[in-house]
Scaffold this motif. Sequence first.
Motif, PDB file in Angstrom:
ATOM      1  N   GLN B  76      98.108 -14.409   4.466  1.00 10.11           N
ATOM      2  CA  GLN B  76      99.089 -14.580   3.688  1.00 10.11           C
ATOM      3  C   GLN B  76     100.425 -15.359   4.679  1.00 10.11           C
ATOM      4  N   LEU B  77     100.337 -14.978   5.895  1.00 10.08           N
ATOM      5  CA  LEU B  77     101.464 -15.708   6.619  1.00 10.08           C
ATOM      6  C   LEU B  77     100.962 -17.162   6.871  1.00 10.08           C
ATOM      7  N   ALA B  78      99.715 -17.455   6.931  1.00  6.88           N
ATOM      8  CA  ALA B  78      99.295 -18.870   6.875  1.00  6.88           C
ATOM      9  C   ALA B  78     100.111 -19.726   5.622  1.00  6.88           C
ATOM     10  N   GLU B  79      99.636 -18.801   4.657  1.00  7.71           N
ATOM     11  CA  GLU B  79     100.283 -19.587   3.361  1.00  7.71           C
ATOM     12  C   GLU B  79     101.639 -19.667   3.432  1.00  7.71           C
ATOM     13  N   LEU B  80     102.498 -18.729   3.640  1.00 10.57           N
ATOM     14  CA  LEU B  80     103.865 -18.930   3.873  1.00 10.57           C
ATOM     15  C   LEU B  80     104.152 -20.057   4.811  1.00 10.57           C
ATOM     16  N   ARG B  81     103.452 -19.989   5.891  1.00 16.25           N
ATOM     17  CA  ARG B  81     103.947 -21.301   6.933  1.00 16.25           C
ATOM     18  C   ARG B  81     103.516 -22.465   6.126  1.00 16.25           C
ATOM     19  N   ASN B  82     102.557 -22.337   5.689  1.00 16.45           N
ATOM     20  CA  ASN B  82     102.258 -23.751   4.763  1.00 16.45           C
ATOM     21  C   ASN B  82     103.073 -24.243   3.561  1.00 16.45           C
ATOM     22  N   ALA B 124     106.928 -38.836   2.210  1.00 16.35           N
ATOM     23  CA  ALA B 124     107.545 -38.365   3.083  1.00 16.35           C
ATOM     24  C   ALA B 124     107.723 -39.251   4.253  1.00 16.35           C
ATOM     25  N   LEU B 125     106.728 -40.046   4.523  1.00 13.08           N
ATOM     26  CA  LEU B 125     106.968 -41.068   5.565  1.00 13.08           C
ATOM     27  C   LEU B 125     108.077 -41.892   5.320  1.00 13.08           C
ATOM     28  N   ALA B 154     106.706 -31.901   8.509  1.00 10.13           N
ATOM     29  CA  ALA B 154     107.280 -30.721   8.100  1.00 10.13           C
ATOM     30  C   ALA B 154     107.834 -30.739   6.563  1.00 10.13           C
ATOM     31  N   LEU B 155     108.212 -31.926   6.173  1.00 13.81           N
ATOM     32  CA  LEU B 155     108.895 -32.093   4.970  1.00 13.81           C
ATOM     33  C   LEU B 155     107.818 -32.024   3.786  1.00 13.81           C
ATOM     34  N   VAL B 156     106.560 -32.484   4.112  1.00  5.82           N
ATOM     35  CA  VAL B 156     105.515 -32.948   2.956  1.00  5.82           C
ATOM     36  C   VAL B 156     105.420 -31.838   1.902  1.00  5.82           C
ATOM     37  N   ASN B 157     105.707 -30.742   2.372  1.00  6.11           N
ATOM     38  CA  ASN B 157     105.212 -29.475   1.279  1.00  6.11           C
ATOM     39  C   ASN B 157     106.464 -29.037   0.632  1.00  6.11           C
ATOM     40  N   ASP B 158     107.421 -29.668   0.915  1.00  9.01           N
ATOM     41  CA  ASP B 158     108.982 -29.431   0.465  1.00  9.01           C
ATOM     42  C   ASP B 158     109.267 -28.027   0.420  1.00  9.01           C
ATOM     43  N   PRO B 159     109.318 -27.723   1.976  1.00  9.37           N
ATOM     44  CA  PRO B 159     109.506 -26.269   2.328  1.00  9.37           C
ATOM     45  C   PRO B 159     110.977 -25.544   2.039  1.00  9.37           C
ATOM     46  N   TRP B 160     111.126 -24.238   2.118  1.00 10.01           N
ATOM     47  CA  TRP B 160     112.377 -23.730   2.120  1.00 10.01           C
ATOM     48  C   TRP B 160     113.091 -23.926   3.160  1.00 10.01           C
ATOM     49  N   LEU B 161     112.388 -23.999   4.610  1.00  5.32           N
ATOM     50  CA  LEU B 161     113.066 -23.816   5.737  1.00  5.32           C
ATOM     51  C   LEU B 161     112.534 -24.814   6.595  1.00  5.32           C
ATOM     52  N   LYS B 185     120.892 -35.491   6.968  1.00 10.00           N
ATOM     53  CA  LYS B 185     120.440 -36.139   5.483  1.00 10.00           C
ATOM     54  C   LYS B 185     119.739 -34.748   4.710  1.00 10.00           C
ATOM     55  N   LEU B 186     118.918 -34.158   5.480  1.00  9.03           N
ATOM     56  CA  LEU B 186     118.109 -33.030   5.013  1.00  9.03           C
ATOM     57  C   LEU B 186     118.877 -32.040   4.534  1.00  9.03           C
ATOM     58  N   HIS B 187     119.882 -31.624   5.491  1.00  2.40           N
ATOM     59  CA  HIS B 187     120.694 -30.467   5.203  1.00  2.40           C
ATOM     60  C   HIS B 187     121.686 -30.688   3.970  1.00  2.40           C
ATOM     61  N   GLN B 188     122.207 -32.092   3.967  1.00  2.00           N
ATOM     62  CA  GLN B 188     122.856 -32.414   2.762  1.00  2.00           C
ATOM     63  C   GLN B 188     122.312 -32.320   1.402  1.00  2.00           C
ATOM     64  N   SER B 189     120.809 -32.544   1.492  1.00  5.23           N
ATOM     65  CA  SER B 189     120.352 -32.541   0.208  1.00  5.23           C
ATOM     66  C   SER B 189     119.647 -31.208  -0.003  1.00  5.23           C
ATOM     67  N   GLY B 190     120.186 -30.270   0.644  1.00  3.37           N
ATOM     68  CA  GLY B 190     119.970 -28.717   0.327  1.00  3.37           C
ATOM     69  C   GLY B 190     119.146 -28.190   1.208  1.00  3.37           C
ATOM     70  N   LYS B 191     118.245 -28.698   2.236  1.00  2.00           N
ATOM     71  CA  LYS B 191     117.355 -27.942   2.794  1.00  2.00           C
ATOM     72  C   LYS B 191     117.869 -26.956   3.993  1.00  2.00           C
TER      73      LYS B 191
END
Lengths: 417, 222
Positions: B76-82, B124-125, B154-161, B185-191
Amino acid sequence: MGFKDSLTTALKSLAANKLRSALTMLGIIIGVAAVIGLMSIGRGVEASITSTLEGLGSNAIYVIPQTPGATGFGGLTGSMPTLSVDDAEALADPSRVRAVASVAPVGSNYADVIAGSESITTSITGTTPAYMGAMGYSLVSGQFISERNVTHRDMVAVLGDKTARDLFGEADPVGQKVKIKGRRFTVVGVLAAKGGAMMGISQDEMVLVPITTYHSRLFTQRTASGEDAVQSIIVEVTSAESVNGAILDIEDVLRQRHRLGSGDEDDFAAISQEQILSTVQQITGVLTLLLGAIAGISLLVGGIGIMNIMLVSVTERTREIGIRKAVGAKRRDILRQFLLEAAVISLVGSAVGIAAGVIMARLFSRLSFAGEAFTTVVSADIIILAISVAIFIGLVSGIYPALRAARLNPIDALHYG
Amino acid sequence: MIELENITKVYRMGKVAVNALRGVSLAIGEGEMLAIIGASGSGKSTLLNIIGLLDRPTVGRYLFNGTDTSELNDNQLAELRNKKYGFVFQDFNLLPRATALSNVELPLIYSGGVSRKKELAQEALAQVGLAGRAHHRPNEMSGGEQQRVAIARALVNDPWLILADEPTGNLDTKSGADIMAIFHKLHQSGKTIVLITHEPDIAARAQRTIRLQDGRIIAGGV
Ligand SMILES: Nc1ncnc2c1ncn2[C@@H]1O[C@H](COP(=O)(O)OP(=O)(O)OP(=O)(O)O)[C@@H](O)[C@H]1O
Ligand SMILES: [Mg+2]
């Protein structure tokens, strides 16, 4: 992570380390090839001997001298001559030996045979007309030794296929003369090639003469009681079912003739074709097993090679494992990747190993073996055995490193090295 | 929403115990950009690894959107990380033999059932300005470019954090500035972004800064 992704990952990582993958595979390739190559030799020997013995016919009983007290094959060689032509005649009596069809005494020795400028040393066999049927020979030319030849001690000879070629080339030897121990014999027949060898002696390299001529003109050898000695007697019975009963009768007749008391051991042995076959098959079976075991060891070494390389690769790739775990790889993903790598290595290694083994077996077939053409036998069971062992070893040796890789804590793996 | 309550981390090395964190409490809200500063050895990386679920705390509670992460198993941790976290390391941590595209794709192959992996990785690239470098391997790229590949991963899975441990630490000023521009830029887009830095001006531009000392937050906490 789906199976396809795991497989792609495993293949990519094998391709990224071509040398390492190739070296690992080499261990498996050599192991599998050795198993197939060596076992095919064992099987080839087995098949060649079996087919030779089967040529004797299942109705044949061999009577040979035996040193009393000695057991097994050891007692059968180098024995004193105890059997005679008179023994053979006694055995031919149907009222004494049930179901007897024919009896052939066999005297044999080595001598130079000369025809024109050609000279070879070969086996000279003295026997009677019954020999041809009992041994399963047929003629390509002329005729076999006749009863008349035997009673008249005629100076006639029948040549084996190879002997005929060695002495006369492609010409028909019938009617030609050969010289044995300075005496001239007329060739009356040539046997058809039979192939195979019995205990290393070709069945096609021989000169056959009447047993009477053999004793009176070539080799005089007598038993202790003064009768003409023979090396063996081949008794043929009318059916395979009568073989065991006939053996008992033969023993009675010979014990009586040799004046053996009730406490004395036999000075001869009467063995059926079936018994010879099963004994020889036991021996060649052990040979095959032994060769297989030797090859198995090299397969095991190959397996240890995989394990070693997988372990090194886990260590080398600890960081990679850490990265994969950091981005969400689960234990089973890592486990599967490493297992698939091991599986691919052992599968591809086995496939190449089979090819190499079969080629090796073919090459062995080309080599002659003690002057004999020799055919290796690659059978499906050898191949199945070799691959299952290879894949089993590959997976087992892949599992431990894979488990170690899968258990790593992501942060420890990342900080490694 | 991430809530850390009284987190302690003790490293044991034989008889010696190192108290890397001594009771850290911290809340990180959605869309925040948080900088962690502090002297070397103060426990910054230890804290970030625990936040990023790469490591577990010795004592303390860690809630992710109300779920106690100590109750989750490894899978479950692996899934969250993912799915929810993206990590950027100081030394990039790219797979050396894989292309930029394959590196970025990596989280997706562990996601299960993601179609269009290549397209997502390519997008993402493009987001980090490396659309043209998809088939280069790490050793064919500059440090700044490698770090951008790592950000794309880090971005490709559209993470929360997104977590970053000294992402500019190995880079020259110019490349560092490019990387920070991407983070802003990422911060401004809401990450939501948490990053460790030694550079005061980077910290100054973050929305919020916490300072660690000897495993404790001494400024900017909770
Ligand atoms: N795996 C570990 N085993 C033992 N001790 C560790 C381990 N990781 C970190 N430490 C110790 O914990 C303390 C905090 O380390 P940490 O890496 O969190 O510091 P940091 O603030 O990130 O330092 P830096 O700025 O140098 O990266 C240090 O004293 C360090 O030696
Ligand atoms: Mg650190």
